[in-house]
Design an enzyme around this catalytic site. Structure first.
Site, PDB file in Angstrom:
ATOM      1  N   THR A  65       1.670   0.321  -0.940  1.00  0.00           N
ATOM      2  CA  THR A  65       1.938   0.113   0.471  1.00  0.00           C
ATOM      3  C   THR A  65       2.830  -1.084   0.694  1.00  0.00           C
ATOM      4  O   THR A  65       3.188  -1.806  -0.221  1.00  0.00           O
ATOM      5  CB  THR A  65       0.616  -0.116   1.220  1.00  0.00           C
ATOM      6  OG1 THR A  65       0.066  -1.342   0.770  1.00  0.00           O
ATOM      7  CG2 THR A  65      -0.353   1.008   0.958  1.00  0.00           C
ATOM      8  N   LEU A 265       7.316   0.043   0.635  1.00  0.00           N
ATOM      9  CA  LEU A 265       6.795   0.448   1.933  1.00  0.00           C
ATOM     10  C   LEU A 265       6.107   1.797   1.789  1.00  0.00           C
ATOM     11  O   LEU A 265       6.474   2.598   0.935  1.00  0.00           O
ATOM     12  CB  LEU A 265       7.924   0.580   2.963  1.00  0.00           C
ATOM     13  CG  LEU A 265       8.749  -0.663   3.311  1.00  0.00           C
ATOM     14  CD1 LEU A 265       9.897  -0.270   4.242  1.00  0.00           C
ATOM     15  CD2 LEU A 265       7.881  -1.727   3.953  1.00  0.00           C
ATOM     16  N   ASP A 266       5.145   2.044   2.671  1.00  0.00           N
ATOM     17  CA  ASP A 266       4.557   3.371   2.728  1.00  0.00           C
ATOM     18  C   ASP A 266       5.638   4.398   3.017  1.00  0.00           C
ATOM     19  O   ASP A 266       6.643   4.094   3.669  1.00  0.00           O
ATOM     20  CB  ASP A 266       3.512   3.449   3.845  1.00  0.00           C
ATOM     21  CG  ASP A 266       2.214   2.756   3.494  1.00  0.00           C
ATOM     22  OD1 ASP A 266       1.973   2.503   2.311  1.00  0.00           O
ATOM     23  OD2 ASP A 266       1.436   2.467   4.426  1.00  0.00           O
ATOM     24  N   ARG A 267       5.416   5.603   2.584  1.00  0.00           N
ATOM     25  CA  ARG A 267       6.394   6.659   2.806  1.00  0.00           C
ATOM     26  C   ARG A 267       6.699   6.848   4.289  1.00  0.00           C
ATOM     27  O   ARG A 267       7.849   7.028   4.692  1.00  0.00           O
ATOM     28  CB  ARG A 267       5.892   7.981   2.207  1.00  0.00           C
ATOM     29  CG  ARG A 267       6.846   9.141   2.391  1.00  0.00           C
ATOM     30  CD  ARG A 267       6.323  10.396   1.715  1.00  0.00           C
ATOM     31  NE  ARG A 267       5.040  10.781   2.257  1.00  0.00           N
ATOM     32  CZ  ARG A 267       4.876  11.522   3.360  1.00  0.00           C
ATOM     33  NH1 ARG A 267       5.925  11.913   4.047  1.00  0.00           N
ATOM     34  NH2 ARG A 267       3.676  11.859   3.766  1.00  0.00           N
ATOM     35  N   ARG A 365      -2.346  -1.581   9.738  1.00  0.00           N
ATOM     36  CA  ARG A 365      -2.956  -0.371  10.287  1.00  0.00           C
ATOM     37  C   ARG A 365      -4.469  -0.520  10.441  1.00  0.00           C
ATOM     38  O   ARG A 365      -5.053  -0.088  11.449  1.00  0.00           O
ATOM     39  CB  ARG A 365      -2.616   0.818   9.389  1.00  0.00           C
ATOM     40  CG  ARG A 365      -1.127   1.074   9.289  1.00  0.00           C
ATOM     41  CD  ARG A 365      -0.762   1.962   8.119  1.00  0.00           C
ATOM     42  NE  ARG A 365      -1.263   3.307   8.266  1.00  0.00           N
ATOM     43  CZ  ARG A 365      -1.143   4.246   7.331  1.00  0.00           C
ATOM     44  NH1 ARG A 365      -0.534   3.964   6.176  1.00  0.00           N
ATOM     45  NH2 ARG A 365      -1.622   5.448   7.536  1.00  0.00           N
TER      46      ARG A 365
END
Length: 536
Positions: A65, A265-267, A365
């Protein structure tokens, strides 16, 4: 008469976290009537060996992440072990009887880091369709040396137990067809594995579509490349993504090869992504991130009216499961700190500036979920699977962590990935993304000059890199695809992903370190006349 292909949802939500984000549990193997969905524990010592084989989205070590401290190098590549049909010929594997047997060499498994060979980039090519970047299916060889625990066991038994990307009959057929070999020799299904055996399996890969939005170069010199990553594109190969990744697209379309990953980074997260072009610069920037000398600012869009002023969240975060990449606030977790400030409004949502002062998995998040203002279209942390309050205040409805994981698997499977075209998909209400305006998506134009936002003074022209540009096809070309009569995915038509499958309202907006600073423009979903630019 050949039976018509069944039409299924396209598989788009996977491959973001250590193994598989819960938001990405699409249960592709269930769609194809395959076996169990869960892989082995990523914490096991042999996870890397298990993940190298098949595009098994539950066992492959995937992209971390935005908040995980990563290694400098991109994921290690295994050398190509067989010459397969050329990408531009529409023939099958059986049509290539002269497959080359590479020399067996254990050291060959560690060739050329951190990049990939030109043969890897030439495996296939791209085409644009319906606003998506797609990859022509292609053949790929996965290899691994025998593990000690496999010795004296039957090869078919090992595959059925260790690699659950396909049902037993698929592995049995692969052995019979000579696609699954030992030391590049065909063996019977009762062959007993020996020490130092080199196992190789040829598979037909179908990659998942991503957005056709271009990867924009923010800054580039001889030491570093900074890009603005669109949502939906993984940073590097993981799960079922390979050519549809940032590192492959930059290499194939900008000739930016052998880049070193500094952070990830996250997808589904868009925004700033830094790559080192030299080992020295990559180590320098990676060290700054590890030692918290880098100030990171994200912009997100959350449900409801976020409180006035600066809101600070210091709740500890614990990983519920590395296997499916889920976290939650917990007293036994690691210390974390994030500050939030509302900077604008869109309809009933708030645009929020986020500053993570620590780097934990899914930190922004999870903290927003805890505060009761989850990201509007977060497919994981804005879901009733976390209880009636969706995890607000740490309340997950009184269920255990094990039950939470099981519920995530069940609900995501039912909601997203088993519906046939035209039939009603079982519903367990999931938050839909608010509609956003979309611009025409065009490929990168090599003639366009990169936008630079940096304190460094080097000229982009110092780096002669944007050559060998290969523009994706504007539509599907049957002559450039391959097929395999035994490939189950060749018999399935997938539904293209929609907007809600390709984007999450979280954007890495600004990074500032020692002697450097980069930032991007705000994404479309955050552009509103209510933005208070004095707070930025």
């Amino acid at each position: 008469m050949q039976s018509p292909k069944s039409l299924r949802n396209v598989q788009t939500q996977h491959g973001d976290s250590f193994s598989v984000d819960a938001e990405n549990i699409f249960l592709h193997r269930s769609m194809l009537s395959t076996s169990s969905i869960l892989g082995v524990d990523i914490n096991g010592q042999d996870q890397a060996s298990k993940s190298v084989w098949f595009p098994d989205d539950t066992t492959e070590l995937t992209e971390s992440t935005e908040n995980i401290d990563p290694p400098i190098l991109i994921s290690e590549e295994k050398p190509e072990v067989a010459k397969l049909p050329e990408k531009r010929k529409a023939n099958s594997l059986e049509d290539d009887p002269n497959a080359k047997k590479p020399k067996l060499d254990a050291n060959g498994q560690k060739t050329k880091r951190p990049g990939f060979s030109d043969e890897r980039y030439d495996e296939t090519s791209y085409y644009f369709e319906n606003g998506l970047r797609k990859v022509y299916p292609y053949f790929f060889t996965f290899t691994t040396f025998a593990k000690g625990r496999w010795v004296d066991e039957k090869i078919l038994d090992v595959f059925v137990r260790e690699f659950r990307a396909a049902p037993p009959e698929v592995y049995e057929r692969s052995l019979e067809d000579g696609k699954l070999t030992v030391n590049y020799e065909k063996v019977p299904k009762d062959y007993k594995i020996k020490h130092n055996d080199l196992l190789a399996n040829v598979v037909h890969r179908h990659e998942v579509p991503v957005t056709s939005q271009p990867i924009k170069v923010v800054y580039m010199d001889k030491d570093i490349v900074v890009v603005n990553k669109p949502a939906s594109i993984p940073v590097h190969p993981c799960g079922r993504y390979r050519h549809n990744t940032v590192v492959f697209i930059l290499a194939k379309e900008h000739n930016l090869k052998n880049l070193r990953t500094i952070h990830r980074l996250d997808r589904l997260t868009s925004g700033l992504l830094l790559f080192g072009r030299t080992a020295e610069r990559a180590r320098e920037l990676e060290l700054q991130i590890r030692t918290r000398q880098v100030q990171k600012e994200y912009v997100c869009r959350v449900e409801g009216r976020f409180p006035d002023g600066i809101v600070e969240c210091n709740e500890k975060i614990d990983v519920v499961s590395y296997k499916i990449g889920v976290c939650k606030v917990s007293p036994k977790g690691k210390d974390c700190k994030t500050t939030f400030q509302r900077i604008g409004e869109v309809d009933n949502d708030s645009i929020v500036l986020c500053k993570p002062l620590t780097g934990r998995m899914h930190q922004i998040r999870v903290h927003l979920q805890f505060l009761g203002y989850p990201i509007s279209n977060d497919p994981l942390y804005n879901h009733e699977v976390f209880g009636p309050l969706k995890g607000q205040g740490g309340d997950i409805g009184g269920i255990s962590e094990e039950q939470l994981i099981n519920n995530l698997i069940t609900i995501h499977n039912a909601e997203n990935w088993l519906g046939l075209e035209g039939e009603q998909v079982p519903t367990t209400e999931i938050k839909e993304a608010p509609s956003i305006s979309s611009k025409d998506e065009e490929p990168i134009d090599i003639k366009d000059k990169p936008v630079i936002s940096a304190t460094r003074s080097e000229s982009v022209n110092e780096a002669a890199t944007q050559t060998c540009y290969e523009e994706p096809d504007r539509c599907f070309d049957l002559k450039k695809t391959t097929s395999d009569p035994n490939c189950s995915e060749c018999k399935v038509n997938y539904r293209d992903p929609g907007t809600k499958d390709l984007i999450m309202y979280l954007h890495a907006w600004k990074y500032k370190g020692v002697g450097w600073e980069y930032q991007t423009e705000l994404p479309d979903w955050a552009c509103t006349s209510t933005i208070d630019y004095d707070l930025l």
